[in-house]
Design an enzyme around this catalytic site. Structure first.
Site, mmCIF file in Angstrom:
data_model
loop_
_atom_site.group_PDB
_atom_site.id
_atom_site.type_symbol
_atom_site.label_atom_id
_atom_site.label_comp_id
_atom_site.label_asym_id
_atom_site.label_seq_id
_atom_site.Cartn_x
_atom_site.Cartn_y
_atom_site.Cartn_z
ATOM 1 C CE LYS A 13 -2.276 -0.903 3.781
ATOM 2 N NZ LYS A 13 -1.680 -2.193 4.110
ATOM 3 N NE ARG A 88 -5.864 0.570 10.109
ATOM 4 C CZ ARG A 88 -4.815 0.687 10.889
ATOM 5 N NH1 ARG A 88 -4.834 0.145 12.097
ATOM 6 N NH2 ARG A 88 -3.747 1.346 10.494
ATOM 7 N NE ARG A 127 7.780 -3.337 6.161
ATOM 8 C CZ ARG A 127 6.512 -3.013 6.384
ATOM 9 N NH1 ARG A 127 5.765 -2.522 5.402
ATOM 10 N NH2 ARG A 127 5.982 -3.204 7.581
ATOM 11 N NE ARG A 160 7.305 -0.903 9.984
ATOM 12 C CZ ARG A 160 6.130 -0.563 9.461
ATOM 13 N NH1 ARG A 160 6.066 0.234 8.421
ATOM 14 N NH2 ARG A 160 5.013 -1.029 9.968
ATOM 15 N NE ARG A 171 0.947 -4.782 11.187
ATOM 16 C CZ ARG A 171 1.893 -4.305 10.387
ATOM 17 N NH1 ARG A 171 3.149 -4.677 10.555
ATOM 18 N NH2 ARG A 171 1.586 -3.469 9.420
#
Length: 347
Positions: A13, A88, A127, A160, A171
């Site tokens: 996104k 959401r 990531r 992260r 999540r």
């Protein structure tokens, strides 16, 4: 064009939102960025947003919606916007529609980045992000030329804190639980389009552009003007008190109920006794509903303020307890040291 971009964690996104916003020259909006904009006015909220990438779940919804409404009121939004990762839930979607309606705006298109959750999991686990410029990398698919060093600015590349297997799984479960009803919500409005997020960055961008370019933009809602009346039609409010009643009986149309959110036109009101009973009843109902809405909003703001004060008090108490514990420990060390010195002197 006013667009909502949805997708699972790891669907891409953020990258696609940046590319689309640049291509169409529209504002890119995310809840995290909006809340971080409070940094000057409310450092506590800004700090919470900085710590967690999942900001919206950790803030009172009223504060987040107030901030979003303020952002959507800014001039650059009028030529279009891209809302990333929000709403959401269907409740948030409904509230977003209310906010947009109050600003005479509406959503044109909802893009859902769809695909295999296992692929998204791999993307998140690999990531890496540059701490200086925010450039994204992936150790599996698009690593930096020099490990740990950003190709663009030479900054340090790190993982992260929430890109670990346990947090990612949580999540994903939350997303899958919420997305089914939310997609149905927008599907019923005829605004939902899906795009295969398993494609590479360039292919996915090309697909998204094609969807956007072939979607007609909805006209911006124009607020109604209550004072404009059709020609040849008069209402009891407009009739002068000196006009005699017609000789033939007039069939009155059923009065239209005015919603509280629509401003009532400014007209000169005749005496209360001259109003039809139905009008008086409608006005009383509208006034009562307005008062109820105002009372509800006030109560929510008070609750948010109370919750914030309680959190602040709790943090202060915790800080005080830590300081006290440190003082006790320091005193204990000093006593022990003194005893040891005394023992040494006696020896």
């Amino acid at each position: 064009m006013r667009i909502v971009l949805l997708g699972a964690p790891g669907a891409g996104k953020g990258t696609q939102a940046r590319l689309l916003a640049e291509h169409y020259a529209i504002a890119k909006i995310s809840i995290g960025d909006v809340i971080r904009g409070y940094e000057g006015d409310n450092p506590d909220i800004a700090e919470q947003a900085r710590i967690s990438s999942d900001t919206f779940h950790h803030l009172p919804e009223e504060l987040a919606f107030d901030a979003l409404k303020e952002r959507l009121s800014e001039p650059d939004v009028q030529k279009g916007f891209l809302l990333v990762g929000f709403p959401r839930t269907t409740v948030q979607g409904d509230r977003l529609d209310e906010i947009l309606a109050s600003l005479n705006l509406s959503i044109d298109l909802v893009l859902l980045l769809d695909g295999d959750p296992d692929i998204f999991m791999e993307r998140l686990e690999g990531r890496r992000i540059c701490q200086s410029c925010g450039q994204m990398y992936n150790i599996f698919t698009s690593p930096a030329r020099v490990e740990g060093v950003c190709d663009r600015c030479g900054g340090q590349i790190r993982r992260r804190s929430d890109d670990n297997e346990e947090t990612i799984s949580t999540r994903m479960r939350i997303y899958e639980h919420q997305i089914a009803s939310l997609t149905q919500y927008y599907k019923l409005q005829g605004k939902l389009r899906r795009a295969p997020a398993e494609n590479d960055e360039a292919s996915l961008l090309r697909i998204l552009k094609e969807i956007i370019d072939t979607t007609p933009e909805q006209p911006v809602p124009v607020p109604a003007e209550p004072e404009a009346e059709p020609e040849g039609v008069s209402t009891p409010l407009e009739e002068p008190s000196t006009v005699e009643p017609p000789s033939e009986p007039v069939v009155e149309e059923e009065p239209e109920v005015v919603e509280p959110s629509v401003p009532v036109a400014s007209v000169e009101k005749p005496e209360e006794a001259e109003k039809p009973a139905e009008e008086v009843s409608i006005e009383k109902a509208v006034t009562k509903k307005k008062a109820a809405v105002k009372k509800k909003v006030t109560a929510k703001k008070k609750a948010a303020a109370k919750k914030k004060a309680a959190a602040k008090k709790k943090a202060a108490a915790k800080k005080k307890a830590v300081a006290k514990k440190k003082a006790v420990a320091k005193k204990k060390v000093a006593t022990k040291k003194k005893a040891a010195t005394k023992k040494k002197a006696v020896a």
